[in-house]
Write a protein that holds these residues in place. Structure first.
Motif, mmCIF file in Angstrom:
data_model
loop_
_atom_site.group_PDB
_atom_site.id
_atom_site.type_symbol
_atom_site.label_atom_id
_atom_site.label_comp_id
_atom_site.label_asym_id
_atom_site.label_seq_id
_atom_site.Cartn_x
_atom_site.Cartn_y
_atom_site.Cartn_z
ATOM 1 N N ASP A 103 0.826 -1.207 0.000
ATOM 2 C CA ASP A 103 0.000 0.000 0.000
ATOM 3 C C ASP A 103 0.863 1.261 0.000
ATOM 4 O OD1 ASP A 103 -2.765 1.157 0.203
ATOM 5 O OD2 ASP A 103 -1.889 2.019 2.017
ATOM 6 N N THR A 104 1.959 1.248 0.742
ATOM 7 C CA THR A 104 2.891 2.376 0.731
ATOM 8 C C THR A 104 3.489 2.543 -0.666
ATOM 9 O OG1 THR A 104 3.424 2.119 3.077
ATOM 10 C CG2 THR A 104 5.039 3.282 1.723
ATOM 11 N N GLY A 105 3.909 1.439 -1.269
ATOM 12 C CA GLY A 105 4.431 1.483 -2.635
ATOM 13 C C GLY A 105 3.381 1.962 -3.618
ATOM 14 N N TYR A 106 2.130 1.566 -3.400
ATOM 15 C CA TYR A 106 1.032 2.016 -4.258
ATOM 16 C C TYR A 106 0.885 3.525 -4.165
ATOM 17 C CZ TYR A 106 -3.499 2.031 -6.582
ATOM 18 O OH TYR A 106 -4.533 2.262 -7.449
ATOM 19 N N GLY A 107 0.988 4.052 -2.968
ATOM 20 C CA GLY A 107 0.930 5.499 -2.784
ATOM 21 C C GLY A 107 2.021 6.210 -3.565
ATOM 22 N N HIS A 108 3.236 5.625 -3.549
ATOM 23 C CA HIS A 108 4.338 6.197 -4.334
ATOM 24 C C HIS A 108 4.026 6.157 -5.828
ATOM 25 C CE1 HIS A 108 7.215 5.014 -0.855
ATOM 26 N NE2 HIS A 108 6.677 6.196 -0.633
ATOM 27 N N GLN A 109 3.442 5.063 -6.287
ATOM 28 C CA GLN A 109 3.099 4.926 -7.703
ATOM 29 C C GLN A 109 2.036 5.949 -8.107
ATOM 30 O OE1 GLN A 109 4.765 2.990 -9.823
ATOM 31 N NE2 GLN A 109 6.018 2.311 -8.109
ATOM 32 N N VAL A 110 1.035 6.145 -7.252
ATOM 33 C CA VAL A 110 -0.005 7.134 -7.531
ATOM 34 C C VAL A 110 0.620 8.525 -7.595
ATOM 35 C CG1 VAL A 110 -2.065 8.286 -6.596
ATOM 36 C CG2 VAL A 110 -1.916 5.790 -6.597
ATOM 37 N N GLN A 111 1.492 8.823 -6.633
ATOM 38 C CA GLN A 111 2.155 10.128 -6.612
ATOM 39 C C GLN A 111 2.944 10.353 -7.897
ATOM 40 O OE1 GLN A 111 5.456 10.646 -3.837
ATOM 41 N NE2 GLN A 111 4.663 12.680 -3.317
ATOM 42 N N ARG A 112 3.712 9.355 -8.329
ATOM 43 C CA ARG A 112 4.486 9.480 -9.572
ATOM 44 C C ARG A 112 3.570 9.728 -10.776
ATOM 45 N NH1 ARG A 112 7.411 4.583 -7.678
ATOM 46 N NH2 ARG A 112 9.081 5.440 -6.411
ATOM 47 N N ALA A 113 2.467 8.990 -10.834
ATOM 48 C CA ALA A 113 1.545 9.141 -11.963
ATOM 49 C C ALA A 113 0.926 10.539 -11.978
ATOM 50 C CB ALA A 113 0.449 8.067 -11.894
ATOM 51 N N VAL A 114 0.543 11.043 -10.827
ATOM 52 C CA VAL A 114 -0.046 12.384 -10.748
ATOM 53 C C VAL A 114 0.983 13.436 -11.131
ATOM 54 C CG1 VAL A 114 -0.989 14.124 -9.165
ATOM 55 C CG2 VAL A 114 -1.854 11.767 -9.105
ATOM 56 N N LEU A 115 2.209 13.302 -10.620
ATOM 57 C CA LEU A 115 3.260 14.265 -10.951
ATOM 58 C C LEU A 115 3.565 14.252 -12.448
ATOM 59 C CD1 LEU A 115 5.653 13.727 -7.922
ATOM 60 C CD2 LEU A 115 4.293 15.773 -8.417
ATOM 61 N N ASP A 116 3.644 13.064 -13.033
ATOM 62 C CA ASP A 116 3.891 12.971 -14.478
ATOM 63 C C ASP A 116 2.785 13.670 -15.261
ATOM 64 O OD1 ASP A 116 6.220 11.563 -14.010
ATOM 65 O OD2 ASP A 116 5.350 9.603 -14.513
ATOM 66 N N LEU A 118 0.780 16.094 -14.180
ATOM 67 C CA LEU A 118 0.891 17.543 -13.974
ATOM 68 C C LEU A 118 1.977 18.139 -14.862
ATOM 69 C CD1 LEU A 118 0.557 17.879 -10.101
ATOM 70 C CD2 LEU A 118 -0.974 18.848 -11.827
ATOM 71 N N ARG A 119 3.145 17.507 -14.884
ATOM 72 C CA ARG A 119 4.246 18.012 -15.715
ATOM 73 C C ARG A 119 3.859 18.032 -17.194
ATOM 74 N NH1 ARG A 119 7.200 14.079 -12.771
ATOM 75 N NH2 ARG A 119 8.069 14.995 -10.891
ATOM 76 N N GLU A 120 3.164 16.986 -17.615
ATOM 77 C CA GLU A 120 2.769 16.846 -19.024
ATOM 78 C C GLU A 120 1.711 17.874 -19.429
ATOM 79 O OE1 GLU A 120 -0.057 13.646 -21.094
ATOM 80 O OE2 GLU A 120 1.831 12.770 -20.344
ATOM 81 N N ARG A 121 0.742 18.119 -18.560
ATOM 82 C CA ARG A 121 -0.393 18.971 -18.919
ATOM 83 C C ARG A 121 -0.196 20.445 -18.588
ATOM 84 N NH1 ARG A 121 -5.314 15.028 -16.928
ATOM 85 N NH2 ARG A 121 -4.849 13.348 -18.385
ATOM 86 N N ALA A 122 0.774 20.774 -17.765
ATOM 87 C CA ALA A 122 0.955 22.162 -17.331
ATOM 88 C C ALA A 122 1.148 23.145 -18.483
ATOM 89 C CB ALA A 122 2.118 22.251 -16.345
ATOM 90 N N PRO A 123 2.009 22.869 -19.473
ATOM 91 C CA PRO A 123 2.202 23.845 -20.553
ATOM 92 C C PRO A 123 0.918 24.185 -21.308
ATOM 93 C CG PRO A 123 3.988 22.259 -20.554
ATOM 94 C CD PRO A 123 2.950 21.748 -19.592
ATOM 95 N N ALA A 124 0.064 23.207 -21.522
ATOM 96 C CA ALA A 124 -1.195 23.463 -22.223
ATOM 97 C C ALA A 124 -2.110 24.383 -21.420
ATOM 98 C CB ALA A 124 -1.914 22.146 -22.518
ATOM 99 N N ALA A 125 -1.893 24.435 -20.100
ATOM 100 C CA ALA A 125 -2.686 25.313 -19.238
ATOM 101 C C ALA A 125 -1.984 26.644 -18.990
ATOM 102 C CB ALA A 125 -2.957 24.612 -17.911
ATOM 103 N N GLY A 126 -0.853 26.875 -19.695
ATOM 104 C CA GLY A 126 -0.119 28.113 -19.526
ATOM 105 C C GLY A 126 0.738 28.148 -18.271
ATOM 106 N N LEU A 127 1.127 26.972 -17.781
ATOM 107 C CA LEU A 127 1.949 26.879 -16.581
ATOM 108 C C LEU A 127 3.313 26.296 -16.933
ATOM 109 C CD1 LEU A 127 -0.723 25.339 -14.187
ATOM 110 C CD2 LEU A 127 -0.022 27.738 -14.320
ATOM 111 N N TRP A 128 4.345 26.831 -16.288
ATOM 112 C CA TRP A 128 5.706 26.362 -16.533
ATOM 113 C C TRP A 128 6.350 25.997 -15.219
ATOM 114 C CZ3 TRP A 128 6.065 25.473 -21.451
ATOM 115 C CH2 TRP A 128 5.228 26.188 -22.301
ATOM 116 N N LEU A 129 6.862 24.782 -15.129
ATOM 117 C CA LEU A 129 7.474 24.297 -13.895
ATOM 118 C C LEU A 129 8.760 25.069 -13.620
ATOM 119 C CD1 LEU A 129 7.385 22.244 -11.591
ATOM 120 C CD2 LEU A 129 8.652 20.660 -13.058
#
Length: 154
Positions: A103-116, A118-129
């Protein structure tokens, strides 16, 4: 020994907590108990099992995991609730320990997927990391700049 765990989604965990965790034996004398978890996605679950040190195989009906001396079989019912069935050198305490690690590892996997995502979709929303920082508790802080023309627009 054989132990079966029912992995209760967090969405219904409060109800389960109010009624107490179930633990007992099935008709074959195997230990069966419920464990609260956030696991839903089979791809992330397989990755979390690998992160927990398991050799993993999967098909359309189940995910099998093999650790030294312990074999786990993860299946899902019609409501999407996962069950984990452990055999080998395992007791109830060890089975719950394994599920908590997964379950802890699953949480890490979810976090990675969400971060990926966010990074992927941010430019289309006018956001730059602008920066990314990992906190002491393994949280991730992202700072985005707002602007349509990219990170060096003036």
């Amino acid at each position: 020994m054989s132990v079966s765990l029912i992995l209760i989604p967090l969405a219904v965990a409060a109800v389960a907590a109010a009624h107490g965790a179930r633990s007992g034996r099935d008709g074959k004398g195997r230990v069966v108990c419920e464990v609260r978890t956030r696991m839903r996605d089979e791809t992330l679950l397989a990755a979390a099992l690998q992160e927990a040190g398991a050799a993993v195989t999967a098909d359309d009906r189940e995910i099998a995991a093999q650790w030294d001396g312990v074999r786990g079989r993860f299946t899902r019912d019609a409501d999407g609730v996962w069950s984990a069935h452990f055999t080998g050198e395992v007791d109830e305490s060890r089975a719950v320990e394994i599920v908590r690690a997964v379950d802890t590892g699953y949480g890490h996997q979810v976090q990675r997927a969400v971060l990926d995502r966010l990074r992927e979709r941010a430019p289309a929303a006018g956001l730059w990391l602008e920066s990314e920082t990992t906190t002491e508790d393994d949280g991730v802080r992202l700072v985005f700049a707002v602007g349509r023309d990219g990170p060096h627009a003036g």
